[in-house]
Design a protein around this motif. Structure first.
Motif, PDB file in Angstrom:
ATOM      1  N   LEU A 194       0.839  -1.194   0.000  1.00 11.32           N
ATOM      2  CA  LEU A 194       0.000   0.000   0.000  1.00 11.32           C
ATOM      3  C   LEU A 194       0.875   1.245   0.000  1.00 11.32           C
ATOM      4  N   LEU A 195       0.544   2.165  -0.874  1.00 10.16           N
ATOM      5  CA  LEU A 195       1.280   3.425  -0.948  1.00 10.16           C
ATOM      6  C   LEU A 195       0.280   4.575  -0.960  1.00 10.16           C
ATOM      7  N   GLY A 196       0.407   5.457   0.021  1.00  8.99           N
ATOM      8  CA  GLY A 196      -0.498   6.597   0.114  1.00  8.99           C
ATOM      9  C   GLY A 196      -1.830   6.257   0.753  1.00  8.99           C
ATOM     10  N   CYS A 197      -1.931   5.080   1.371  1.00 11.29           N
ATOM     11  CA  CYS A 197      -3.186   4.640   1.994  1.00 11.29           C
ATOM     12  C   CYS A 197      -3.034   4.550   3.505  1.00 11.29           C
ATOM     13  N   GLY A 198      -4.109   4.875   4.205  1.00 14.56           N
ATOM     14  CA  GLY A 198      -4.128   4.652   5.634  1.00 14.56           C
ATOM     15  C   GLY A 198      -4.435   3.191   5.921  1.00 14.56           C
ATOM     16  N   ILE A 199      -4.063   2.724   7.111  1.00 12.07           N
ATOM     17  CA  ILE A 199      -4.271   1.315   7.418  1.00 12.07           C
ATOM     18  C   ILE A 199      -4.501   1.127   8.909  1.00 12.07           C
ATOM     19  N   ASN A 200      -5.398   0.221   9.217  1.00  9.34           N
ATOM     20  CA  ASN A 200      -5.663  -0.185  10.590  1.00  9.34           C
ATOM     21  C   ASN A 200      -5.076  -1.578  10.755  1.00  9.34           C
ATOM     22  N   PHE A 201      -4.116  -1.731  11.637  1.00  6.42           N
ATOM     23  CA  PHE A 201      -3.406  -3.002  11.740  1.00  6.42           C
ATOM     24  C   PHE A 201      -4.241  -4.113  12.371  1.00  6.42           C
ATOM     25  N   SER A 202      -5.456  -3.791  12.774  1.00  2.00           N
ATOM     26  CA  SER A 202      -6.358  -4.832  13.270  1.00  2.00           C
ATOM     27  C   SER A 202      -7.404  -5.210  12.214  1.00  2.00           C
ATOM     28  N   ALA A 203      -7.265  -4.665  10.992  1.00  2.78           N
ATOM     29  CA  ALA A 203      -8.219  -4.956   9.925  1.00  2.78           C
ATOM     30  C   ALA A 203      -8.212  -6.449   9.598  1.00  2.78           C
ATOM     31  N   PRO A 204      -9.372  -7.042   9.306  1.00  2.51           N
ATOM     32  CA  PRO A 204      -9.475  -8.483   9.063  1.00  2.51           C
ATOM     33  C   PRO A 204      -8.585  -8.999   7.935  1.00  2.51           C
ATOM     34  N   PHE A 205      -8.368  -8.181   6.893  1.00  5.47           N
ATOM     35  CA  PHE A 205      -7.613  -8.691   5.749  1.00  5.47           C
ATOM     36  C   PHE A 205      -6.130  -8.893   6.063  1.00  5.47           C
ATOM     37  N   LEU A 206      -5.676  -8.421   7.228  1.00  4.09           N
ATOM     38  CA  LEU A 206      -4.261  -8.551   7.593  1.00  4.09           C
ATOM     39  C   LEU A 206      -3.948  -9.857   8.324  1.00  4.09           C
ATOM     40  N   ARG A 207      -4.960 -10.651   8.624  1.00  2.00           N
ATOM     41  CA  ARG A 207      -4.781 -11.809   9.495  1.00  2.00           C
ATOM     42  C   ARG A 207      -3.713 -12.785   9.009  1.00  2.00           C
ATOM     43  N   ASN A 208      -3.756 -13.124   7.731  1.00  2.00           N
ATOM     44  CA  ASN A 208      -2.923 -14.212   7.232  1.00  2.00           C
ATOM     45  C   ASN A 208      -1.744 -13.747   6.381  1.00  2.00           C
ATOM     46  N   LEU A 209      -1.414 -12.472   6.470  1.00  2.00           N
ATOM     47  CA  LEU A 209      -0.358 -11.935   5.614  1.00  2.00           C
ATOM     48  C   LEU A 209       1.023 -12.481   5.986  1.00  2.00           C
ATOM     49  N   THR A 210       1.849 -12.612   4.953  1.00  2.00           N
ATOM     50  CA  THR A 210       3.260 -12.918   5.152  1.00  2.00           C
ATOM     51  C   THR A 210       4.142 -11.748   4.725  1.00  2.00           C
ATOM     52  N   ILE A 211       3.582 -10.863   3.861  1.00  2.00           N
ATOM     53  CA  ILE A 211       4.325  -9.684   3.408  1.00  2.00           C
ATOM     54  C   ILE A 211       3.395  -8.475   3.449  1.00  2.00           C
TER      55      ILE A 211
END
Length: 213
Positions: A194-211
């Motif tokens: 993500l570039l130029g985007c805000g992010i919530n580190f508890s967002a559901p889509f982050l659960r299984n990320l490796t990168i």
């Protein structure tokens, strides 16, 4: 006496019909469609990778294989995987054609809305469940961002990689949307940039990320 010009003309094609049965018995004609599809997929990949920086038209020259014979043309048009990769430099009519020919195959899509305009999102309406890889670059954080939010508002069960680049930082407006990305249903998502985007580190889509970048 030298032969006249007409004497040197090729044999009329209707006189060559006796050759067709022979051609149909050659090894290359007996290759199964699945193997031809793999060969054409490799050809398309190297052709696009080599010509992408230079010419939009030249990247489509891999489709010349359809002119070899009717069977090859049929194989290319029926092989959904050959049309499931949509580079960022394809124009709107070509994107539309790819979406038609790719049928229900998983999609690898690279979009640059500064080149295609926001209208390109309308072509992808309802295709989020097919995305395997999605990369979007946009310089318009207004209408374009709203269209992207709508595109990714539903589940994306096949999505493995997501890249979003905004030319202008828009963290405030993107923060809440990221919480509901793909309705939180992205079981295969492993790579996010993500570039130029805000992010919530508890967002559901982050659960299984490796990168995460």
């Amino acid at each position: 006496m030298a032969a006249s010009r007409t004497d040197r003309l090729p044999t009329p094609i209707h006189n060559l019909t006796h050759v067709i049965p022979f051609l149909q018995t050659t090894p290359i004609h007996r290759l199964p469609p699945e193997l031809l599809t793999r060969v054409f997929t490799y050809l398309r990949r190297i052709w696009i990778n080599h010509h992408a920086p230079y010419s939009r038209q030249r990247t489509l020259l891999w489709t010349i294989v359809m002119e070899v014979c009717r069977r090859w043309r049929d194989v290319v048009l029926e092989a959904a995987v050959l049309w499931s990769y949509i580079p960022r430099f394809y124009h709107m009519p070509m994107i539309k054609r790819c979406l038609q020919l790719s049928k229900h195959a998983p999609l690898v899509v690279h979009l640059n809305t500064s080149a295609t305009g926001d209208e390109v999102y309308q072509l992808f309406e309802g295709t989020a469940p097919r995305f395997r890889c999605l990369q979007v670059y946009t310089c318009d954080v207004g209408n374009s961002w709203q269209e992207l939010c709508s595109l990714l508002s539903g589940p994306a069960p096949l999505l493995e990689s997501l890249c979003i680049e905004l030319s202008m930082r828009n963290e405030e407006n993107t923060h809440s949307w990221m919480d509901n990305l793909c309705a939180g249903i992205t079981p295969r998502l492993r790579n996010v940039s993500l570039l130029g985007c805000g992010i919530n580190f508890s967002a559901p889509f982050l659960r299984n990320l490796t990168i995460l970048e």
